[in-house]
Write a protein that holds these residues in place. Structure first.
Motif, mmCIF file in Angstrom:
data_model
loop_
_atom_site.group_PDB
_atom_site.id
_atom_site.type_symbol
_atom_site.label_atom_id
_atom_site.label_comp_id
_atom_site.label_asym_id
_atom_site.label_seq_id
_atom_site.Cartn_x
_atom_site.Cartn_y
_atom_site.Cartn_z
ATOM 1 N N TYR A 107 -36.017 -0.819 25.331
ATOM 2 C CA TYR A 107 -35.140 -0.503 26.005
ATOM 3 C C TYR A 107 -34.092 0.251 25.224
ATOM 4 O O TYR A 107 -33.823 1.212 25.826
ATOM 5 C CB TYR A 107 -33.985 -1.677 26.876
ATOM 6 C CG TYR A 107 -33.221 -1.528 26.948
ATOM 7 C CD1 TYR A 107 -32.507 -1.375 28.800
ATOM 8 C CD2 TYR A 107 -31.872 -1.355 27.155
ATOM 9 C CE1 TYR A 107 -31.937 -1.120 29.021
ATOM 10 C CE2 TYR A 107 -30.326 -1.468 26.926
ATOM 11 C CZ TYR A 107 -30.425 -0.867 28.470
ATOM 12 O OH TYR A 107 -29.248 -0.610 29.165
ATOM 13 N N PHE A 120 -32.280 1.131 38.621
ATOM 14 C CA PHE A 120 -32.695 1.619 37.339
ATOM 15 C C PHE A 120 -34.361 1.216 36.886
ATOM 16 O O PHE A 120 -35.300 1.986 36.543
ATOM 17 C CB PHE A 120 -31.898 0.573 36.098
ATOM 18 C CG PHE A 120 -32.351 0.377 35.257
ATOM 19 C CD1 PHE A 120 -32.640 1.549 34.241
ATOM 20 C CD2 PHE A 120 -33.803 -0.787 34.636
ATOM 21 C CE1 PHE A 120 -32.360 1.419 32.719
ATOM 22 C CE2 PHE A 120 -34.153 -0.813 33.434
ATOM 23 C CZ PHE A 120 -32.862 0.619 33.006
ATOM 24 N N THR A 121 -35.271 0.211 38.129
ATOM 25 C CA THR A 121 -36.343 -0.597 37.442
ATOM 26 C C THR A 121 -37.057 0.764 37.977
ATOM 27 O O THR A 121 -37.738 0.924 37.526
ATOM 28 C CB THR A 121 -36.589 -1.524 38.696
ATOM 29 O OG1 THR A 121 -35.710 -3.071 38.022
ATOM 30 C CG2 THR A 121 -38.104 -2.292 38.008
ATOM 31 N N VAL A 163 -37.508 3.891 35.489
ATOM 32 C CA VAL A 163 -38.408 3.313 34.425
ATOM 33 C C VAL A 163 -39.311 3.453 34.736
ATOM 34 O O VAL A 163 -40.379 3.642 34.087
ATOM 35 C CB VAL A 163 -37.651 1.073 34.352
ATOM 36 C CG1 VAL A 163 -38.809 1.197 33.152
ATOM 37 C CG2 VAL A 163 -36.384 1.777 33.173
ATOM 38 N N PHE A 164 -39.645 3.534 35.729
ATOM 39 C CA PHE A 164 -41.281 3.329 36.031
ATOM 40 C C PHE A 164 -42.007 4.346 36.433
ATOM 41 O O PHE A 164 -43.566 5.096 37.049
ATOM 42 C CB PHE A 164 -41.702 2.548 37.755
ATOM 43 C CG PHE A 164 -41.912 0.513 36.888
ATOM 44 C CD1 PHE A 164 -43.081 0.448 36.773
ATOM 45 C CD2 PHE A 164 -40.900 0.110 37.224
ATOM 46 C CE1 PHE A 164 -43.717 -1.078 36.025
ATOM 47 C CE2 PHE A 164 -41.513 -1.476 36.614
ATOM 48 C CZ PHE A 164 -42.562 -2.064 36.230
ATOM 49 N N LYS A 193 -42.977 -0.813 30.971
ATOM 50 C CA LYS A 193 -41.607 -0.496 31.692
ATOM 51 C C LYS A 193 -41.058 -1.935 32.639
ATOM 52 O O LYS A 193 -40.101 -2.179 31.863
ATOM 53 C CB LYS A 193 -42.395 0.137 33.015
ATOM 54 C CG LYS A 193 -42.749 1.450 33.123
ATOM 55 C CD LYS A 193 -43.942 2.265 33.673
ATOM 56 C CE LYS A 193 -44.621 3.223 33.213
ATOM 57 N NZ LYS A 193 -43.873 4.138 33.146
ATOM 58 N N ALA A 194 -42.302 -3.038 32.676
ATOM 59 C CA ALA A 194 -41.771 -4.285 33.116
ATOM 60 C C ALA A 194 -40.633 -5.119 32.265
ATOM 61 O O ALA A 194 -39.474 -5.486 32.218
ATOM 62 C CB ALA A 194 -42.761 -5.262 33.552
ATOM 63 N N SER A 206 -37.222 -3.296 32.196
ATOM 64 C CA SER A 206 -36.493 -3.581 33.616
ATOM 65 C C SER A 206 -36.456 -4.867 33.512
ATOM 66 O O SER A 206 -35.107 -5.413 33.356
ATOM 67 C CB SER A 206 -37.770 -3.610 34.396
ATOM 68 O OG SER A 206 -38.412 -1.877 34.501
ATOM 69 N N SER A 207 -37.068 -5.725 33.077
ATOM 70 C CA SER A 207 -36.045 -7.200 32.040
ATOM 71 C C SER A 207 -35.179 -6.951 31.524
ATOM 72 O O SER A 207 -34.112 -8.353 31.993
ATOM 73 C CB SER A 207 -36.816 -8.132 31.752
ATOM 74 O OG SER A 207 -38.140 -7.573 30.353
ATOM 75 N N MET A 254 -32.563 -5.282 30.821
ATOM 76 C CA MET A 254 -31.610 -4.980 32.019
ATOM 77 C C MET A 254 -31.304 -6.169 32.899
ATOM 78 O O MET A 254 -29.838 -6.362 33.207
ATOM 79 C CB MET A 254 -31.334 -3.273 32.755
ATOM 80 C CG MET A 254 -30.751 -2.919 34.130
ATOM 81 S SD MET A 254 -29.483 -2.504 33.010
ATOM 82 C CE MET A 254 -29.369 -1.328 32.939
#
Length: 307
Positions: A140, A261-262, A265-266, A277-278, A281-282, A284
């Motif tokens: 991140y 945002f997610t 990210v992807f 990427k997962a 996202s987690s 955030m």
């Protein structure tokens, strides 16, 4: 660089319980290309625990002196440093940063070379404990931490991990708001902009900054940022209704799942695979809900955290 103007620089470094990284910072400041007769380093011990022995660390470096600030908060500490500064130029960095060898030289050149310059915000380069095995938090940080150019161009401030300014600018616009434990650089930088001073981003004026690597470190930073944001909202609101309107808007934003945002990210090519990427996202989601919880705690009478 010409030193005909013989500008004297005061570098201010606040520190709280971080003697180990302070030593690395001071070692880098001791090896600057700027003439040693033209700068001083002021370490402001912000009431560190006695076993940290900040004074003994500072004593190892001839360019450096230490002063003490009891009031908690890095902005109170920076103000104490400013009050002791002898320089026409004031530079700010943090105890956990490692300035490049030409940091002062390039910072001064950018400040002098920009007419009516209020502040120079230098690049902050993030580094990792093990670049080959980044944690979720480090992933991140690799795409989100301290985007100094964005801070300056979109929000008109520079993170005080790497800022140069004139002492005369501080004398005109005032010092940092010492009551804030976070976001004081936002408030001060935007005050500089309101006075009509130019602000520049300097890619060649670089410090290295360690990424947060653990959930605990991220939690501590998140509640500090949330507290600074909350305190600044309270201070800048003129009425009860305005203050509460801002609070509930920010709370709603924090509690809304960060789907945009997610999605971004992807689509971000800097992250190599689905797992990375997962993970980002987690992180955030974690930051959003920690921030929401901290703002509600403060709303019900809690005090903002200093770290």
């Amino acid at each position: 660089m010409s030193y005909e103007s013989k500008l004297f620089v005061s570098v201010i470094v606040p520190v709280f319980n971080d003697a180990k990284r302070l030593k690395l910072c001071l070692s880098a400041l001791e090896k600057q290309t700027y003439p040693q007769t033209l700068y001083e380093v002021i370490v402001v011990d912000n009431a560190s625990d006695p076993e940290q022995n900040i004074a003994s660390v500072v004593a190892q470096f001839k360019q450096t002196k230490t002063v003490y600030e009891r009031s908690p908060g890095s902005y109170a500490a920076r103000n104490k440093g400013i009050s002791h500064a002898q320089g026409e130029v004031i530079a700010f960095t943090d105890a956990d940063c490692i300035p490049a060898p030409n940091w002062i030289e390039n910072g001064v050149r950018n400040l002098v070379g920009t007419p009516n310059c209020g502040l120079v915000a230098g690049k902050i380069e993030i580094f990792f404990k093990n670049p080959q095995r980044l944690t979720a938090v480090e992933l991140y940080e690799s795409i989100m931490a301290l985007p100094q150019r964005e801070f300056l161009e979109k929000h008109h401030y520079g993170a005080t991990a790497n800022v140069f300014t004139w002492k005369s600018v501080i004398e005109q616009v005032g010092v940092f708001d010492a009551s804030l434990k976070s976001s004081g650089d936002v408030e001060w930088g935007q005050r500089v902009a309101k006075y009509g001073y130019k602000q520049v981003y300097a890619e060649d004026t670089c410090v290295a900054h360690p990424a947060r690597s653990s959930w605990r470190e991220l939690y501590k930073r998140s509640i500090r940022h949330a507290g600074g944001f909350y305190d600044l909202q309270v201070k800048t609101s003129k009425t009860f209704w305005e203050r509460n309107h801002k609070f509930f808007v920010s709370l709603f934003q924090d509690l809304t799942p960060p789907l945009n945002f997610t999605l971004n990210v992807f689509l971000d090519s800097r992250l190599e695979n689905f797992t990375q990427k997962a993970k980002v996202s987690s992180v955030m989601f974690f930051i959003r809900y920690v921030s929401a919880w901290e703002k509600m705690r403060l709303k019900f009478g809690g005090d903002s955290a200093r770290e």
